[in-house]
Design a protein around this motif. Structure first.
Motif, mmCIF file in Angstrom:
data_model
loop_
_atom_site.group_PDB
_atom_site.id
_atom_site.type_symbol
_atom_site.label_atom_id
_atom_site.label_comp_id
_atom_site.label_asym_id
_atom_site.label_seq_id
_atom_site.Cartn_x
_atom_site.Cartn_y
_atom_site.Cartn_z
ATOM 1 N N TYR A 225 32.882 33.828 25.620
ATOM 2 C CA TYR A 225 33.039 33.214 26.946
ATOM 3 C C TYR A 225 34.518 32.962 27.241
ATOM 4 C CZ TYR A 225 32.933 29.490 30.449
ATOM 5 O OH TYR A 225 33.154 28.715 31.557
ATOM 6 N N ASN A 226 35.237 32.463 26.246
ATOM 7 C CA ASN A 226 36.663 32.218 26.402
ATOM 8 C C ASN A 226 37.415 33.524 26.663
ATOM 9 O OD1 ASN A 226 39.479 32.108 24.733
ATOM 10 N ND2 ASN A 226 39.091 30.160 25.759
ATOM 11 N N HIS A 227 37.033 34.551 25.920
ATOM 12 C CA HIS A 227 37.658 35.866 26.096
ATOM 13 C C HIS A 227 37.412 36.394 27.509
ATOM 14 C CE1 HIS A 227 37.461 40.354 25.882
ATOM 15 N NE2 HIS A 227 38.624 40.191 25.264
ATOM 16 N N ALA A 228 36.193 36.199 28.026
ATOM 17 C CA ALA A 228 35.868 36.655 29.376
ATOM 18 C C ALA A 228 36.683 35.900 30.422
ATOM 19 C CB ALA A 228 34.371 36.482 29.634
ATOM 20 N N ASP A 229 36.912 34.615 30.180
ATOM 21 C CA ASP A 229 37.756 33.839 31.092
ATOM 22 C C ASP A 229 39.163 34.421 31.160
ATOM 23 O OD1 ASP A 229 35.971 32.022 32.064
ATOM 24 O OD2 ASP A 229 36.588 30.356 30.784
ATOM 25 N N ILE A 230 39.688 34.768 30.017
ATOM 26 C CA ILE A 230 41.054 35.288 29.964
ATOM 27 C C ILE A 230 41.152 36.660 30.624
ATOM 28 C CG2 ILE A 230 42.776 36.210 28.354
ATOM 29 C CD1 ILE A 230 42.155 33.769 26.567
ATOM 30 N N GLU A 231 40.188 37.523 30.350
ATOM 31 C CA GLU A 231 40.195 38.835 30.987
ATOM 32 C C GLU A 231 39.982 38.698 32.492
ATOM 33 O OE1 GLU A 231 40.952 41.832 29.431
ATOM 34 O OE2 GLU A 231 41.519 40.374 27.904
ATOM 35 N N GLY A 232 39.188 37.724 32.890
ATOM 36 C CA GLY A 232 38.981 37.467 34.313
ATOM 37 C C GLY A 232 40.260 37.029 34.994
ATOM 38 N N MET A 233 41.080 36.262 34.294
ATOM 39 C CA MET A 233 42.366 35.837 34.862
ATOM 40 C C MET A 233 43.262 37.027 35.147
ATOM 41 S SD MET A 233 43.662 32.304 33.107
ATOM 42 C CE MET A 233 42.952 32.351 31.482
ATOM 43 N N LYS A 234 43.204 38.037 34.293
ATOM 44 C CA LYS A 234 44.028 39.230 34.510
ATOM 45 C C LYS A 234 43.622 39.918 35.816
ATOM 46 C CE LYS A 234 44.716 40.159 29.561
ATOM 47 N NZ LYS A 234 44.498 41.137 28.470
ATOM 48 N N SER A 235 42.317 40.003 36.042
ATOM 49 C CA SER A 235 41.834 40.640 37.277
ATOM 50 C C SER A 235 42.236 39.827 38.497
ATOM 51 C CB SER A 235 40.306 40.790 37.214
ATOM 52 O OG SER A 235 39.918 41.665 36.175
ATOM 53 N N ILE A 236 42.169 38.519 38.371
ATOM 54 C CA ILE A 236 42.572 37.659 39.487
ATOM 55 C C ILE A 236 44.063 37.824 39.771
ATOM 56 C CG2 ILE A 236 42.849 35.253 40.230
ATOM 57 C CD1 ILE A 236 40.272 34.616 38.704
ATOM 58 N N PHE A 237 44.872 37.845 38.712
ATOM 59 C CA PHE A 237 46.313 38.028 38.877
ATOM 60 C C PHE A 237 46.594 39.319 39.645
ATOM 61 C CE2 PHE A 237 50.663 38.908 38.046
ATOM 62 C CZ PHE A 237 51.280 37.727 37.677
ATOM 63 N N ILE A 258 54.603 47.936 40.099
ATOM 64 C CA ILE A 258 54.120 46.629 39.631
ATOM 65 C C ILE A 258 53.066 46.796 38.542
ATOM 66 C CG2 ILE A 258 52.686 44.666 40.348
ATOM 67 C CD1 ILE A 258 54.325 44.452 42.850
ATOM 68 N N HIS A 259 53.170 46.013 37.497
ATOM 69 C CA HIS A 259 52.263 46.086 36.352
ATOM 70 C C HIS A 259 50.882 45.557 36.721
ATOM 71 C CE1 HIS A 259 51.183 46.039 32.070
ATOM 72 N NE2 HIS A 259 50.596 44.875 32.314
ATOM 73 N N HIS A 260 49.834 46.205 36.186
ATOM 74 C CA HIS A 260 48.455 45.747 36.369
ATOM 75 C C HIS A 260 47.920 45.264 35.018
ATOM 76 C CE1 HIS A 260 49.056 48.272 39.934
ATOM 77 N NE2 HIS A 260 48.122 47.524 40.507
ATOM 78 N N PHE A 261 47.719 43.948 34.923
ATOM 79 C CA PHE A 261 47.302 43.373 33.641
ATOM 80 C C PHE A 261 45.885 43.772 33.252
ATOM 81 C CE2 PHE A 261 50.818 40.529 34.750
ATOM 82 C CZ PHE A 261 51.484 40.448 33.535
ATOM 83 N N ALA A 262 44.999 43.883 34.244
ATOM 84 C CA ALA A 262 43.615 44.237 33.922
ATOM 85 C C ALA A 262 43.496 45.653 33.368
ATOM 86 C CB ALA A 262 42.739 44.082 35.160
ATOM 87 N N ALA A 263 44.508 46.467 33.614
ATOM 88 C CA ALA A 263 44.496 47.835 33.079
ATOM 89 C C ALA A 263 44.796 47.859 31.585
ATOM 90 C CB ALA A 263 45.516 48.694 33.832
ATOM 91 N N ASN A 264 45.204 46.700 31.066
ATOM 92 C CA ASN A 264 45.498 46.590 29.631
ATOM 93 C C ASN A 264 44.655 45.462 29.036
ATOM 94 O OD1 ASN A 264 48.048 48.426 29.135
ATOM 95 N ND2 ASN A 264 48.362 47.363 31.083
ATOM 96 N N PRO A 265 43.353 45.660 28.923
ATOM 97 C CA PRO A 265 42.476 44.600 28.400
ATOM 98 C C PRO A 265 42.739 44.324 26.930
ATOM 99 C CG PRO A 265 41.268 46.662 28.577
ATOM 100 C CD PRO A 265 42.608 46.903 29.205
ATOM 101 N N SER A 266 42.332 43.145 26.512
ATOM 102 C CA SER A 266 42.447 42.762 25.101
ATOM 103 C C SER A 266 41.062 42.847 24.486
ATOM 104 C CB SER A 266 42.976 41.326 24.973
ATOM 105 O OG SER A 266 44.203 41.178 25.638
ATOM 106 N N PRO A 267 40.791 43.838 23.698
ATOM 107 C CA PRO A 267 39.440 43.978 23.139
ATOM 108 C C PRO A 267 39.088 42.803 22.224
ATOM 109 C CG PRO A 267 40.966 45.487 22.077
ATOM 110 C CD PRO A 267 41.702 44.889 23.232
ATOM 111 N N LEU A 268 37.835 42.419 22.289
ATOM 112 C CA LEU A 268 37.342 41.345 21.429
ATOM 113 C C LEU A 268 36.811 41.976 20.151
ATOM 114 C CD1 LEU A 268 36.674 38.374 20.958
ATOM 115 C CD2 LEU A 268 34.563 38.701 22.254
#
Length: 695
Positions: A225-237, A258-268
């Motif tokens: 759940y915490n990981h999903a919150d963090i990945e969700g923040m990247k999409s919001i950014f 401009i860099h896209h953070f969601a394009a670089n996810p952090s795998p769990l």
């Protein structure tokens, strides 16, 4: 993005920067090439200093000195720093046992940086988190300025955060994305894994509680759940950046890179083995018994001491049509019921003859208010909220104001019941089970009734409730009774003020010095039984001596009336009716010293007994002195009175309730023998009380 930034230069704002971009100056290189003669839109006289600042900016960018830009840009433009240092931008999110950093704790801290997700779990080594913070140049959170960062600062000492902190809650609001993170994700179409769709913020504490009771899968789910919150923040950014580009018409030759953070996810990734040597994955640590430790009944007092204490806890409803939770806790054993009417609650309580009643309901009005209704003339001036409720709000505990419309009936009922019990001589305190459960580290009923039941059992309260179905209001009634135990043993904090009364919450580290370091003796009894003699004797032993008649005499002096027994009795009867005995006790309390032992002469009503128990708990010793009428009359006459005066004084309405105090007293003394014998009994009582307090 920083290479195209000019707002950190003196005198250049968003409007001028946009004009520069539209004129083709989209980088520091462009600025330096075109020089002052071509920059007609700016002040030529300032070009030299700006050029020097550009050079300083280049140096800061090369040195990765993000603090330089944080100090020279407004917070609203910090996103430019993150876009310039994407691999050193840390997306951060915490999970906690609740919303109050005053009472709750962090359970885990998750972060993503350079496409790697890592997590600190409470009780484990925090060096990885500390090291990551030293490497981070930017922190990104959602509502972190109000929640995550203050929580972290409270629990982790000697941490140094980068100056650049981007709070997505406020950045998103700039482009019309308001509300919580889940709401914004839904608007943007961000999808979470199917096993996390039903998990919300208030589920996080519940998952931790389950883990603390041996369910390792719950911790795995909490981390997910915490990981999903963090990945969700990247999409919001990224979505916010897209809207900012459109809103401010940022040129394509800037926005395209401009860099896209969601394009670089952090795998769990999970470390499925028992060894932690595999640093690539997250290891679920074995549950440690003390990891979720909460205080227990044994931490408050010895069970033998508790056996002499009987506390009734009431989770009161606002209407007799809905059942209230009722419990009686004697020692460590509790019995519960669901009761509807005031009549049933009163009878059940009187039947068990409790030491104390603890009620989950407001028991007073805000200062200045005279009724619960909105028609109260003080409604606009004094409001609907008491001091204790404001304090809890500031501490992050959600509590309703006592006089919002939905609470008015409950508050009126609580005040009514408290008044009745006090008139019967039973001490009453106000409690708030939700706050108590947070402090005790037990889930609230809204989180899980079953875990609340388990938490109360683990706290050390026995009873049939552990094996049978039980309602949430009965569990809260048990919690209210537990607050009474904290109160009785001085392990509490009193929130509020003396005018509005106090809300009692547990505080295991509290030492109530005004209880622990003194003995307060209250003397009751009929006229000429020996109260004043006993009081003067205790004064000779070092007690501060006071009496109710002092307050009544002050009232008479203000009216220009000479204090005599007759006038004192008359004004005493008047005060008892309005503003009430509780008010008189408060006035006498104001005259008492903060230090030293005290003896109070002249308790006449059961309310008096209840008041001093509420103020001094087990440090209060009520001694009732009795004596046959004929002997009292003889003493009265020997002091200069006569038979008629004695009969009138003894039968006055102010003396009618004195006999009721005998059954409430801790000790009854029959003063029929010699003076030496009487004083010896008092001395023994004092010595016994001192020894009991020192145990």
């Amino acid at each position: 993005m920083l290479l195209s930034t000019f707002q950190h230069l003196k005198g250049i704002g968003a409007k001028t920067e946009n004009e520069l971009w539209r004129s083709g100056i989209v980088s520091w290189d462009d600025w330096e090439l075109k020089q002052a003669t071509q920059l007609s839109i700016v002040d030529i006289n300032t070009d030299k200093s700006r050029n020097n600042f550009i050079q300083a900016s280049r140096k800061a960018l090369e040195d990765e000195n993000t603090d330089f830009f944080a100090e020279n840009l407004t917070r609203s433009e910090y996103y430019r720093i993150a876009l310039s240092f994407p691999k050193k931008t840390m997306f951060l999110d915490i999970e906690t046992t609740g919303l109050s950093r005053y009472y709750n704790n962090i359970t885990l801290v998750g972060w993503s940086m350079d496409s790697k997700y890592k997590v600190y779990i409470r009780g484990e080594d925090d060096s990885s988190f500390r090291q990551a913070l030293t490497q981070a140049k930017v922190i990104v959170t959602f509502n972190g300025s109000l929640f995550d960062i203050p929580f972290i600062c409270k629990e982790f000492h000697n941490l140094k955060f980068p100056k650049t902190h981007i709070d997505l809650r406020f950045l998103a609001k700039r482009v019309g994305l308001a509300g919580g993170q889940k709401k914004i994700e839904k608007i943007l179409g961000v999808k979470r894994p199917s096993n996390l769709l039903e998990i919300k913020g208030d589920s996080a504490p519940l998952l931790w509680y389950k883990y603390c009771r041996g369910d390792s899968d719950s911790l795995r789910l909490l981390i997910s759940y915490n990981h999903a919150d963090i990945e969700g923040m990247k999409s919001i950014f990224d979505a916010v950046m897209a809207r900012l580009i459109q809103k401010h018409q940022i040129p394509l030759n800037i926005s395209a890179s401009i860099h896209h953070f969601a394009a670089n996810p952090s795998p769990l990734q999970w470390n499925e083995g028992k060894s932690k040597s595999n640093q690539k994955g997250i290891c679920i640590p074995a549950f440690k018994e003390k990891q979720c430790s909460s205080i227990s009944l044994k931490d408050i007092a010895d069970i033998k001491d508790l056996s002499n204490l009987k506390v009734v806890g009431i989770d009161l409803s606002g209407s007799e049509k809905r059942a209230s939770g009722w419990s009686v806790l004697e020692g460590d054993y509790v019995i519960t019921k669901r009761l509807n009417t005031d009549y049933d609650i009163i009878n059940a309580t009187l039947d068990v003859q409790p030491t104390l009643v603890s009620i989950d309901s407001p028991l007073s009005l805000p200062i200045g208010r005279v009724s619960v209704e909105d028609s109260d003339p003080g409604r606009q001036l004094y409001g609907i909220t008491r001091s204790c409720e404001r304090i809890l709000k500031k501490r992050g505990i959600n509590v309703y104001p006592s006089l919002i419309r939905s609470m008015q009936n409950l508050t009126a009922r609580g005040i009514r019941l408290a008044k009745y019990f006090r008139e019967k001589g039973i001490a009453v305190i106000e409690s708030y089970p939700g706050a108590a459960q947070d402090i005790m580290n037990i889930p609230r009923k809204k989180a899980s009734i079953e875990l609340l039941k388990i938490g109360l059992s683990e706290f050390g309260v026995r009873g049939e409730y552990t094996e049978q179905p039980i309602s949430h209001d009965e569990l809260d009634a048990i919690t209210s009774a537990i607050v009474g135990v904290f109160f009785w043993h001085g392990k509490f904090e009193a929130l509020g003020n003396s005018e509005e009364e106090y809300l009692i919450i547990p505080d295991v580290n509290s030492i109530q010095s005004h209880w622990k370091n003194k003995i307060v003796i209250g003397l009751s009894g009929p006229i000429a039984a020996g109260k004043t003699t006993g009081g003067e004797f205790l004064k000779s032993l070092g007690f501060h001596y006071t009496r109710y008649s002092l307050v009544l005499a002050d009232i008479l002096h203000e009216r220009g009336i000479k204090p005599r027994r007759e006038t004192l009795q008359q004004v005493g009867e008047e005060v008892n009716k309005n503003p009430g005995q509780h008010w008189l006790c408060k006035k006498l309390l104001e005259k008492l010293p903060n230090q030293g032992d005290i003896v109070i002469d002249g308790l006449r009503y059961p309310d008096d007994h209840a008041f001093w128990v509420e103020r001094f708990g087990p440090s209060f010793l009520h001694i009732h002195i009795n004596c046959p009428p004929e002997l009292r009359m003889a003493r009265y006459i020997s002091r200069g009175g006569n038979y008629e005066e004695f009969v009138i004084a003894d039968s006055h309405l102010a003396e009618v309730d004195v006999a009721k105090l005998a059954s409430l007293a801790d000790l009854s003394v029959v003063n029929i023998n010699s003076l030496e014998s009487f004083l010896s009994l008092l001395a023994q009582a004092v010595e016994y009380k001192k020894n009991a307090k020192n145990l």
